[in-house]
Design a protein around this motif. Structure first.
Motif, PDB file in Angstrom:
ATOM      1  N   THR A 262       0.862  -1.184   0.000  1.00 38.85           N
ATOM      2  CA  THR A 262       0.000   0.000   0.000  1.00 38.85           C
ATOM      3  C   THR A 262       0.897   1.231   0.000  1.00 38.85           C
ATOM      4  O   THR A 262       1.793   1.325   0.830  1.00 38.85           O
ATOM      5  CB  THR A 262      -0.883   0.032   1.262  1.00 38.85           C
ATOM      6  OG1 THR A 262      -1.580  -1.202   1.360  1.00 38.85           O
ATOM      7  CG2 THR A 262      -1.893   1.155   1.191  1.00 38.85           C
ATOM      8  N   PRO A 263       0.667   2.159  -0.912  1.00 41.08           N
ATOM      9  CA  PRO A 263       1.526   3.348  -0.941  1.00 41.08           C
ATOM     10  C   PRO A 263       1.097   4.373   0.093  1.00 41.08           C
ATOM     11  O   PRO A 263      -0.028   4.332   0.591  1.00 41.08           O
ATOM     12  CB  PRO A 263       1.304   3.904  -2.345  1.00 41.08           C
ATOM     13  CG  PRO A 263      -0.110   3.525  -2.645  1.00 41.08           C
ATOM     14  CD  PRO A 263      -0.357   2.210  -1.961  1.00 41.08           C
ATOM     15  N   GLU A 264       1.990   5.286   0.421  1.00 42.78           N
ATOM     16  CA  GLU A 264       1.618   6.479   1.183  1.00 42.78           C
ATOM     17  C   GLU A 264       1.317   7.582   0.182  1.00 42.78           C
ATOM     18  O   GLU A 264       1.822   7.559  -0.943  1.00 42.78           O
ATOM     19  CB  GLU A 264       2.783   6.933   2.066  1.00 42.78           C
ATOM     20  CG  GLU A 264       2.928   6.160   3.347  1.00 42.78           C
ATOM     21  CD  GLU A 264       4.067   6.723   4.176  1.00 42.78           C
ATOM     22  OE1 GLU A 264       4.003   7.909   4.551  1.00 42.78           O
ATOM     23  OE2 GLU A 264       5.030   5.981   4.427  1.00 42.78           O
ATOM     24  N   HIS A 265       0.504   8.534   0.606  1.00 43.56           N
ATOM     25  CA  HIS A 265       0.196   9.664  -0.273  1.00 43.56           C
ATOM     26  C   HIS A 265       0.798  10.924   0.326  1.00 43.56           C
ATOM     27  O   HIS A 265       0.645  11.180   1.515  1.00 43.56           O
ATOM     28  CB  HIS A 265      -1.321   9.840  -0.421  1.00 43.56           C
ATOM     29  CG  HIS A 265      -1.961   8.718  -1.170  1.00 43.56           C
ATOM     30  ND1 HIS A 265      -2.146   8.754  -2.536  1.00 43.56           N
ATOM     31  CD2 HIS A 265      -2.439   7.520  -0.760  1.00 43.56           C
ATOM     32  CE1 HIS A 265      -2.722   7.623  -2.922  1.00 43.56           C
ATOM     33  NE2 HIS A 265      -2.906   6.857  -1.864  1.00 43.56           N
ATOM     34  N   THR A 266       1.462  11.709  -0.511  1.00 43.28           N
ATOM     35  CA  THR A 266       1.941  13.012  -0.053  1.00 43.28           C
ATOM     36  C   THR A 266       0.780  13.994  -0.144  1.00 43.28           C
ATOM     37  O   THR A 266      -0.278  13.670  -0.707  1.00 43.28           O
ATOM     38  CB  THR A 266       3.093  13.516  -0.946  1.00 43.28           C
ATOM     39  OG1 THR A 266       2.580  13.732  -2.270  1.00 43.28           O
ATOM     40  CG2 THR A 266       4.235  12.521  -0.996  1.00 43.28           C
ATOM     41  N   THR A 267       0.947  15.181   0.387  1.00 47.68           N
ATOM     42  CA  THR A 267      -0.143  16.165   0.351  1.00 47.68           C
ATOM     43  C   THR A 267      -0.528  16.522  -1.078  1.00 47.68           C
ATOM     44  O   THR A 267      -1.665  16.878  -1.342  1.00 47.68           O
ATOM     45  CB  THR A 267       0.262  17.454   1.106  1.00 47.68           C
ATOM     46  OG1 THR A 267       1.588  17.796   0.717  1.00 47.68           O
ATOM     47  CG2 THR A 267       0.199  17.264   2.595  1.00 47.68           C
ATOM     48  N   GLY A 268       0.400  16.395  -2.007  1.00 40.51           N
ATOM     49  CA  GLY A 268       0.099  16.702  -3.406  1.00 40.51           C
ATOM     50  C   GLY A 268      -0.454  15.519  -4.178  1.00 40.51           C
ATOM     51  O   GLY A 268      -0.404  15.497  -5.400  1.00 40.51           O
ATOM     52  N   SER A 269      -0.959  14.514  -3.469  1.00 37.18           N
ATOM     53  CA  SER A 269      -1.556  13.310  -4.067  1.00 37.18           C
ATOM     54  C   SER A 269      -0.548  12.433  -4.802  1.00 37.18           C
ATOM     55  O   SER A 269      -0.908  11.548  -5.556  1.00 37.18           O
ATOM     56  CB  SER A 269      -2.696  13.673  -5.031  1.00 37.18           C
ATOM     57  OG  SER A 269      -3.775  14.199  -4.307  1.00 37.18           O
ATOM     58  N   GLN A 270       0.745  12.698  -4.594  1.00 33.19           N
ATOM     59  CA  GLN A 270       1.740  11.809  -5.179  1.00 33.19           C
ATOM     60  C   GLN A 270       1.894  10.583  -4.285  1.00 33.19           C
ATOM     61  O   GLN A 270       1.606  10.641  -3.094  1.00 33.19           O
ATOM     62  CB  GLN A 270       3.078  12.530  -5.323  1.00 33.19           C
ATOM     63  CG  GLN A 270       3.094  13.554  -6.446  1.00 33.19           C
ATOM     64  CD  GLN A 270       4.421  14.270  -6.515  1.00 33.19           C
ATOM     65  OE1 GLN A 270       4.839  14.910  -5.565  1.00 33.19           O
ATOM     66  NE2 GLN A 270       5.091  14.163  -7.647  1.00 33.19           N
TER      67      GLN A 270
END
Length: 212
Positions: A102-110
């Motif tokens: 499962t990926p993490e999401h940065t605030t910029g949706s990356q």
């Protein structure tokens, strides 16, 4: 208080789509149907049925080392990995198993992978699994991340999709627009419901809905 959900049958006897019609807002768009895939994501029997159906879209020559789970699809991802290993699909990693990430999401949706999960992407054949593919933004971000971290996209799979392909990759899904012919997605600035002064019924995302 739940929304007024109706069940839509599909070609699979043990799978149906729970939908509500109305005016809904996602982070990317406004839509006229809310498709509730909670049961498919959380109920083991339904997750297994979804995985079995999705696996049928892939040939035994498809190499899958890692299932990248978006939108809380980890239960389906585990079932998918189980089906892929059971049906004799090839994987190239040394441990002869399939990773579920499962990926993490940065605030910029990356999408972001930490040092301990990066080896499960780099040099690996990654099957991207999403709850739905409609605007394609989420899946596009995942494709970019897989490539950025040196992985190869093995395929795109979703429970519900309104598109047949994304970034040139075919999308395998259980339900398609033919099951919901009047499904529409609009840019928030172009939404006819908003222009007609119709209030939003609920804010929706991959976790569920919040009525307004």
């Amino acid at each position: 208080m739940g929304m007024n959900m109706v069940k839509l049958p599909t070609k699979k006897a043990d799978l149906f789509l729970r939908v509500a019609k109305g005016h809904f807002a996602t982070s990317h768009s406004h839509i006229n149907y809310y498709i509730d895939v909670t049961m498919q994501k959380t109920r083991l029997s339904e997750a297994r049925a979804v995985a079995r159906e999705l696996v049928s879209a892939y040939k035994a020559t498809t190499i899958v080392d890692t299932v990248l789970c978006l939108d809380g699809t980890e239960v389906i991802g585990a079932c998918l990995a189980s089906e892929l290993t059971r049906d004799g699909f090839v994987n190239m990693n040394a441990h002869q198993t399939i990773y579920i990430v499962t990926p993490e999401h940065t605030t910029g949706s990356q999408l972001l992978f930490r040092d301990n999960t990066t080896p499960m992407i780099t040099g690996k054949h990654v099957l991207i699994l999403a709850a739905s593919v409609t605007t394609g933004y989420t899946v596009q971000a995942a494709i970019e991340a897989v490539k950025y971290y040196g992985g190869m996209v093995a395929g795109l799979a979703a429970i519900f999709a309104t598109v047949k392909e994304c970034e040139g990759y075919p999308v395998a899904s259980i339900f398609d627009p033919n099951d919901l012919p009047d499904y529409q997605t609009y840019d928030s600035h172009e939404c006819p419901f908003c222009k007609a002064g119709q209030r939003i019924d609920a804010l929706v995302n991959s976790y569920g809905y919040s009525k307004l």
